[in-house]
Design a protein around this motif. Structure first.
Motif, short mmCIF file in Angstrom:
data_model
loop_
_atom_site.label_atom_id
_atom_site.label_comp_id
_atom_site.label_asym_id
_atom_site.label_seq_id
_atom_site.Cartn_x
_atom_site.Cartn_y
_atom_site.Cartn_z
N LEU A 21 74.38 70.70 56.88
CA LEU A 21 73.05 71.12 57.34
C LEU A 21 73.12 72.55 57.88
O LEU A 21 73.50 72.78 59.03
N LEU A 22 72.76 73.48 57.05
CA LEU A 22 72.79 74.89 57.43
C LEU A 22 71.56 75.23 58.28
O LEU A 22 70.52 74.58 58.16
N PRO A 23 71.67 76.24 59.14
CA PRO A 23 70.52 76.63 59.97
C PRO A 23 69.33 77.04 59.12
O PRO A 23 69.46 77.77 58.14
N ALA A 24 68.16 76.53 59.47
CA ALA A 24 66.91 76.89 58.80
C ALA A 24 65.78 76.79 59.82
O ALA A 24 65.66 75.78 60.51
N ALA A 25 64.98 77.82 59.91
CA ALA A 25 63.91 77.88 60.91
C ALA A 25 62.88 76.77 60.73
O ALA A 25 62.32 76.27 61.71
N GLU A 26 62.65 76.34 59.50
CA GLU A 26 61.59 75.36 59.25
C GLU A 26 62.06 73.90 59.40
O GLU A 26 61.25 72.99 59.35
N ASP A 27 63.36 73.67 59.59
CA ASP A 27 63.88 72.30 59.68
C ASP A 27 64.41 72.01 61.09
O ASP A 27 64.90 72.89 61.77
N HIS A 28 64.31 70.77 61.48
CA HIS A 28 64.89 70.32 62.74
C HIS A 28 66.19 69.61 62.39
O HIS A 28 66.21 68.47 61.94
N ARG A 29 67.31 70.31 62.59
CA ARG A 29 68.59 69.80 62.11
C ARG A 29 69.05 68.52 62.80
O ARG A 29 69.77 67.73 62.20
N ARG A 30 68.64 68.28 64.02
CA ARG A 30 69.04 67.03 64.67
C ARG A 30 68.41 65.83 63.96
O ARG A 30 69.06 64.81 63.76
N VAL A 31 67.17 65.95 63.56
CA VAL A 31 66.51 64.87 62.82
C VAL A 31 67.15 64.73 61.44
O VAL A 31 67.44 63.63 60.99
N LEU A 32 67.40 65.86 60.78
CA LEU A 32 68.04 65.81 59.47
C LEU A 32 69.44 65.20 59.55
O LEU A 32 69.86 64.50 58.63
N ALA A 33 70.15 65.46 60.63
CA ALA A 33 71.49 64.89 60.80
C ALA A 33 71.42 63.37 60.88
O ALA A 33 72.22 62.68 60.24
N VAL A 34 70.49 62.85 61.63
CA VAL A 34 70.33 61.39 61.73
C VAL A 34 69.94 60.81 60.37
O VAL A 34 70.51 59.80 59.94
N LEU A 35 69.00 61.44 59.68
CA LEU A 35 68.60 60.95 58.38
C LEU A 35 69.75 60.98 57.38
O LEU A 35 69.93 60.04 56.60
N THR A 36 70.53 62.04 57.39
CA THR A 36 71.68 62.16 56.50
C THR A 36 72.68 61.06 56.80
O THR A 36 73.21 60.41 55.88
N TYR A 37 72.95 60.83 58.07
CA TYR A 37 73.88 59.78 58.46
C TYR A 37 73.39 58.40 58.00
O TYR A 37 74.17 57.61 57.46
N LEU A 38 72.13 58.12 58.20
CA LEU A 38 71.58 56.82 57.84
C LEU A 38 71.58 56.58 56.33
O LEU A 38 71.67 55.45 55.87
N ARG A 39 71.48 57.63 55.55
CA ARG A 39 71.46 57.51 54.09
C ARG A 39 72.85 57.28 53.50
O ARG A 39 72.97 56.88 52.34
N GLN A 40 73.88 57.54 54.27
CA GLN A 40 75.25 57.41 53.74
C GLN A 40 75.72 55.98 53.76
O GLN A 40 75.45 55.16 54.47
#
Length: 50
Positions: free
Chosen positions: A31-50
């Motif tokens: 999860l690279l830094p991006a102004a339009e994304d909330h990486r903490r939420v994306l991290a949880v979603l990525t973890y749950l999808r694995q």
């Protein structure tokens, strides 16, 4: 849902240490830094999808 400062207080460590660990988690999840994304939420979603 806590800030780095709140996490640091809860775990009795410095906010910089928490920031480093969180950054390492983002890197491991690709999860690279991006102004339009909330990486903490994306991290949880990525973890749950694995």
């Amino acid at each position: 849902g806590r800030s780095n400062h709140a996490i640091a207080n809860q775990l009795c460590m410095s906010p910089k240490t928490v920031e480093t660990h969180v950054g390492n988690l983002f890197a491991k999840l690709g999860l690279l830094p991006a102004a339009e994304d909330h990486r903490r939420v994306l991290a949880v979603l990525t973890y749950l999808r694995q």
